[in-house]
Design a protein around this motif. Sequence first.
Motif, PDB file in Angstrom:
ATOM      1  N   GLU A   1      30.878  48.920  32.437  1.00  0.00           N
ATOM      2  CA  GLU A   1      30.401  48.884  33.824  1.00  0.00           C
ATOM      3  C   GLU A   1      29.326  47.811  33.947  1.00  0.00           C
ATOM      4  O   GLU A   1      28.300  47.868  33.272  1.00  0.00           O
TER       5      GLU A   1
ATOM      6  N   LYS B   1      27.441  44.605  36.748  1.00  0.00           N
ATOM      7  CA  LYS B   1      27.270  44.100  38.098  1.00  0.00           C
ATOM      8  C   LYS B   1      28.292  42.997  38.330  1.00  0.00           C
ATOM      9  O   LYS B   1      28.369  42.041  37.567  1.00  0.00           O
ATOM     10  N   TYR B   2      29.062  43.138  39.408  1.00  0.00           N
ATOM     11  CA  TYR B   2      30.108  42.153  39.698  1.00  0.00           C
ATOM     12  C   TYR B   2      30.404  42.187  41.181  1.00  0.00           C
ATOM     13  O   TYR B   2      30.667  43.242  41.755  1.00  0.00           O
ATOM     14  N   SER B   3      30.310  41.033  41.801  1.00  0.00           N
ATOM     15  CA  SER B   3      30.605  40.909  43.225  1.00  0.00           C
ATOM     16  C   SER B   3      31.018  39.471  43.507  1.00  0.00           C
ATOM     17  O   SER B   3      30.935  38.601  42.631  1.00  0.00           O
TER      18      SER B   3
ATOM     19  N   ARG C   1      29.445  36.470  40.196  1.00  0.00           N
ATOM     20  CA  ARG C   1      30.738  36.445  39.522  1.00  0.00           C
ATOM     21  C   ARG C   1      30.613  36.136  38.037  1.00  0.00           C
ATOM     22  O   ARG C   1      31.533  35.621  37.421  1.00  0.00           O
TER      23      ARG C   1
ATOM     24  N   LEU D   1      35.476  38.957  31.900  1.00  0.00           N
ATOM     25  CA  LEU D   1      36.609  39.549  32.621  1.00  0.00           C
ATOM     26  C   LEU D   1      37.930  39.215  31.939  1.00  0.00           C
ATOM     27  O   LEU D   1      38.781  40.099  31.754  1.00  0.00           O
TER      28      LEU D   1
ATOM     29  N   ALA E   1      32.834  47.734  38.488  1.00  0.00           N
ATOM     30  CA  ALA E   1      31.926  46.805  39.165  1.00  0.00           C
ATOM     31  C   ALA E   1      30.939  47.553  40.053  1.00  0.00           C
ATOM     32  O   ALA E   1      31.324  48.155  41.055  1.00  0.00           O
TER      33      ALA E   1
ATOM     34  N   PRO F   1      29.076  46.067  44.321  1.00  0.00           N
ATOM     35  CA  PRO F   1      30.148  45.134  44.699  1.00  0.00           C
ATOM     36  C   PRO F   1      29.979  44.535  46.084  1.00  0.00           C
ATOM     37  O   PRO F   1      30.598  43.519  46.397  1.00  0.00           O
TER      38      PRO F   1
ATOM     39  N   LEU G   1      37.769  41.932  44.334  1.00  0.00           N
ATOM     40  CA  LEU G   1      37.509  42.449  42.995  1.00  0.00           C
ATOM     41  C   LEU G   1      38.693  43.234  42.447  1.00  0.00           C
ATOM     42  O   LEU G   1      39.132  43.015  41.317  1.00  0.00           O
TER      43      LEU G   1
ATOM     44  N   VAL H   1      40.126  46.159  37.287  1.00  0.00           N
ATOM     45  CA  VAL H   1      38.810  46.256  37.918  1.00  0.00           C
ATOM     46  C   VAL H   1      38.748  47.442  38.874  1.00  0.00           C
ATOM     47  O   VAL H   1      39.647  47.654  39.697  1.00  0.00           O
TER      48      VAL H   1
ATOM     49  N   ALA I   1      35.941  49.089  41.609  1.00  0.00           N
ATOM     50  CA  ALA I   1      34.685  48.848  42.324  1.00  0.00           C
ATOM     51  C   ALA I   1      34.069  50.183  42.718  1.00  0.00           C
ATOM     52  O   ALA I   1      34.782  51.095  43.137  1.00  0.00           O
TER      53      ALA I   1
END
Length: 274
Positions: free
Chosen positions: A171, A173-175, A179, A187, A199, A202, A233, A239, A241
Amino acid sequence: MIQVELKRIKTEAVTAVGMGTWGIGGKESPDYSRDRESVEALRYGLELGINLIDTAEFYGAGHSEELVGEAIKGFDREELFIVSKVWPTNFGYEKAKKAARASAKRLGTYIDLYLLHWPVDDFGRIGETLHALEELVDEGLIRYIGVSNFDLELLKRSQEAMRKYEIVANEVKYSLRDRWPETSGLLDYMKRENIALIAYTPLEKGSLARNPCLAEIGRKYGKSAAQVALNYLIREENVIAIPKAGSRIHLEENAGAMGWRLKVEDVEKVRGCV
C-alpha cells in the motif's frame, strides 16, 4: 463492479475501489460525535457493493478499527475484505502478534490482509515481524501478509525474507499527481510479480475532484473528475484505490469509477491534466 485478484488468492476477488478510514474514529472528532456518521457511511459503501475496507491500529488509536467492526455487523463476512496494519512501534516477533490480536479483537473478526504500516531502518525487525505474521496465518488470525510504504528495494528484500508465505500487496501513496510508483519502476515490478498495489490518497484530498481538465475528459464518459482520476489508477489490473469513505454522495461517486475504462487515447490527456 470491477474486481481484481490479489497475488495467489485464487478463490476470491475484491473491488478495485475500496474504502479508506484514515481520519475516521476520533482524529477529527475527539468527542466521537461523528462515529455514527462514519459507521453509516461504511455500511452504505458495503451496500453499494464496495467490499474492501482499509484501516489500521494507528488510525484513531484503534478506534477506527472498532468502527469498522461495528459497520460490518450483519454483512456476510466472507464477502468482505478487511485490511489492517501494524505500526512500527509494534514491530518484532511478540509485539506484532500482540498487536494483530488486539486489532482483530477491535474488529471483532479475523483480518484478511495485515500490512507492515511503515518501513524502519532496522531490517531485522521487519524480518521478525514478517515471520510472526506467517505464524498468524497458520493460526487463522490473518489470511494474507503485505507491506505499506515500501519502495522497490525494500519490497524485494521483504519478499526474500519470507519463509513460508508471500507478500501479496504493497500500500503506497499513488495518484495522478503523485505517480512515483510508475516512474520508480515499482508498479511495473509489482505487475510482473502479481502483487496488488493499494493506492492511498488517490484523489489528493479532493483536489483532483475539482480539476477542470479531468472534468472535461469525464464529460466524454458521463463521469466526474474524481471518477476519471480513480479510473486512471484502477485501469491497471493489479491496482486498488482506497479513497476515504466520506459522504454517501462521495461513496456513490467512488463506486461509479468502476465498471468502465478510459480509452487509450485519453490516458495521456489525463496525465496532462496535472
